[in-house]
Design a protein around this motif. Structure first.
Motif, mmCIF file in Angstrom:
data_model
loop_
_atom_site.group_PDB
_atom_site.id
_atom_site.type_symbol
_atom_site.label_atom_id
_atom_site.label_comp_id
_atom_site.label_asym_id
_atom_site.label_seq_id
_atom_site.Cartn_x
_atom_site.Cartn_y
_atom_site.Cartn_z
ATOM 1 N N UNK A 73 -39.365 -2.887 40.240
ATOM 2 C CA UNK A 73 -40.615 -2.213 39.854
ATOM 3 C C UNK A 73 -41.475 -1.919 41.081
ATOM 4 N N UNK A 74 -41.465 -2.834 42.027
ATOM 5 C CA UNK A 74 -42.236 -2.617 43.242
ATOM 6 C C UNK A 74 -41.738 -1.432 44.049
ATOM 7 N N UNK A 116 -37.732 -12.185 39.328
ATOM 8 C CA UNK A 116 -38.110 -11.745 40.678
ATOM 9 C C UNK A 116 -37.401 -10.441 41.046
ATOM 10 N N UNK A 117 -36.136 -10.323 40.653
ATOM 11 C CA UNK A 117 -35.402 -9.097 40.948
ATOM 12 C C UNK A 117 -35.971 -7.913 40.169
ATOM 13 N N UNK A 118 -36.359 -8.167 38.922
ATOM 14 C CA UNK A 118 -36.956 -7.095 38.130
ATOM 15 C C UNK A 118 -38.254 -6.617 38.768
ATOM 16 N N UNK A 160 -28.802 2.118 44.909
ATOM 17 C CA UNK A 160 -28.856 1.366 46.165
ATOM 18 C C UNK A 160 -29.722 0.116 46.014
ATOM 19 N N UNK A 161 -30.821 0.248 45.276
ATOM 20 C CA UNK A 161 -31.709 -0.909 45.084
ATOM 21 C C UNK A 161 -31.025 -2.003 44.276
ATOM 22 N N UNK A 162 -30.280 -1.612 43.238
ATOM 23 C CA UNK A 162 -29.572 -2.598 42.412
ATOM 24 C C UNK A 162 -28.491 -3.291 43.250
ATOM 25 N N UNK A 205 -40.111 7.281 38.930
ATOM 26 C CA UNK A 205 -38.658 7.205 38.718
ATOM 27 C C UNK A 205 -38.431 6.417 37.446
ATOM 28 N N UNK A 206 -38.425 7.120 36.313
ATOM 29 C CA UNK A 206 -38.417 6.463 35.008
ATOM 30 C C UNK A 206 -37.007 6.314 34.464
ATOM 31 N N UNK A 207 -36.747 5.109 33.986
ATOM 32 C CA UNK A 207 -35.474 4.816 33.337
ATOM 33 C C UNK A 207 -35.712 3.977 32.084
ATOM 34 N N UNK A 208 -36.914 4.112 31.498
ATOM 35 C CA UNK A 208 -37.241 3.251 30.359
ATOM 36 C C UNK A 208 -36.820 3.848 29.034
#
Length: 333
Positions: free
Chosen positions: A296-297, A290-292, A328-330, A1-4
């Protein structure tokens, strides 16, 4: 799931079909039927006579334009965070033969007429200091902020008054236009832009970008410089075919709207975390380390962007499921 990066997005199927359709014997370099149609196609798009050149990278488009607009002994005014300063490895200086980048500040990596005036006024008008010859602005900026036509026109007025050329780095000009709803003409040549780097690779192209000259008299010099820089491909028809496919039916605008819509879906998940307004297809979020790592995890890929910030970039093909899961994760951080 790439957003880079939208650089990593696949080429649009219609672009690949156009390349396949061009895969037969034709004239070499830029004399083929596709390359010969570019001037007319882009002139129709902008509503004025232009000269259009294909090149393989945005760096080449930017630097070839700047080399035609600025002599080696002059300077190019740009934002401190402009792509030509922070991400092109000295390319403008190399292509121009030594022109200096003259760096200014501005919120969201945008230049303002006042900042340009102040910067110019700080330069003594004598032989001991480099004098500016051009201004370069990026639309959308490195922080995803969009110049409106009125803002470009205000900068264009300063450029005209001071006898400076105006270049626009439009790596994401499609996203900017899709966001503002303004026309390409209004935000470019009608506002005083002399040359535009029109980005397609980030927006569904494969390896073709366009350099658009609103001053056709520069075309002969750009043609020579393109050859000398190693960007005159012997099978240019494959690049010309890509650009024409992106123009056909306004595919360039359709793709940009899709990418922008995906960015808005993510922005809605955590508006309080936004560092800049989301006006194109880039988001800059405030997160802890930690949130970043938590994101990624969960399988999401993106760039860190300075202390306590990450950058997310959406693409024309962003899948709905990935968007929903990231939103949802954010929101759950």
């Amino acid at each position: 799931m790439r957003f880079f990066s939208d650089n990593a997005a696949p080429a649009h199927p219609k672009v690949l079909e156009a390349i396949a359709a061009a895969n037969h014997l034709d004239t070499a370099y830029d004399g083929d039927e596709w390359s010969r149609r570019l001037d007319g196609a882009f002139s129709d798009l902008f509503g004025t006579e232009v000269r259009a050149f294909w090149v393989t990278t945005g760096t080449a488009a930017n630097c070839l334009a700047l080399a035609a607009l600025c002599p080696p002994y002059r300077g190019i005014i740009c934002h401190r965070d402009a792509h030509i300063e922070v991400d092109e490895a000295g390319g403008p200086g190399f292509f121009t033969g030594g022109a200096k980048l003259m760096l200014l500040d501005g919120e969201g990596a945008k230049l303002t007429p006042d900042a340009i005036e102040e910067g110019c006024n700080a330069i003594r008008n004598d032989v001991h200091q480099v004098q500016p010859a051009a201004i370069s602005i990026t639309n959308a900026t490195e922080y995803g902020v969009v110049y409106r036509a009125s803002e470009v026109a205000a900068i264009g007025a300063v450029a005209k008054q001071r006898g400076l050329a105006l270049h626009m780095d439009g790596a994401r000009i499609a996203n900017a236009v899709a966001s503002s709803g303004e026309s390409l003409a209004d935000v470019t040549w009608r506002a005083g832009v002399d040359a535009l780097s029109f980005g397609f690779v980030k927006n569904g192209g494969l390896n073709a970008e366009a350099l658009i000259l609103f001053r056709p008299e520069l075309a002969d010099e750009v043609a020579v410089r393109r050859k000398r820089a190693g960007h005159l491909l012997s099978k240019g028809r494959y690049l010309g075919a890509q650009l024409l496919a992106m123009l056909d039916g306004d595919l360039w605008l359709e793709n940009a709207r899709a990418a922008n819509s995906a960015a808005q879906a993510l922005a809605a998940a955590a508006p309080q975390r936004l560092v800049y307004p989301v006006e194109a297809n880039e988001l800059f979020l405030k997160v802890t380390d930690q949130e970043a790592e938590r994101l990624r995890g969960l399988g999401f890929d993106f760039y860190d962007w300075g202390p306590g910030q990450i950058r997310l970039v959406t693409s024309w093909d962003q899948q709905g499921e990935a968007l929903e899961r990231l939103a949802a994760a954010i929101a759950s951080l």
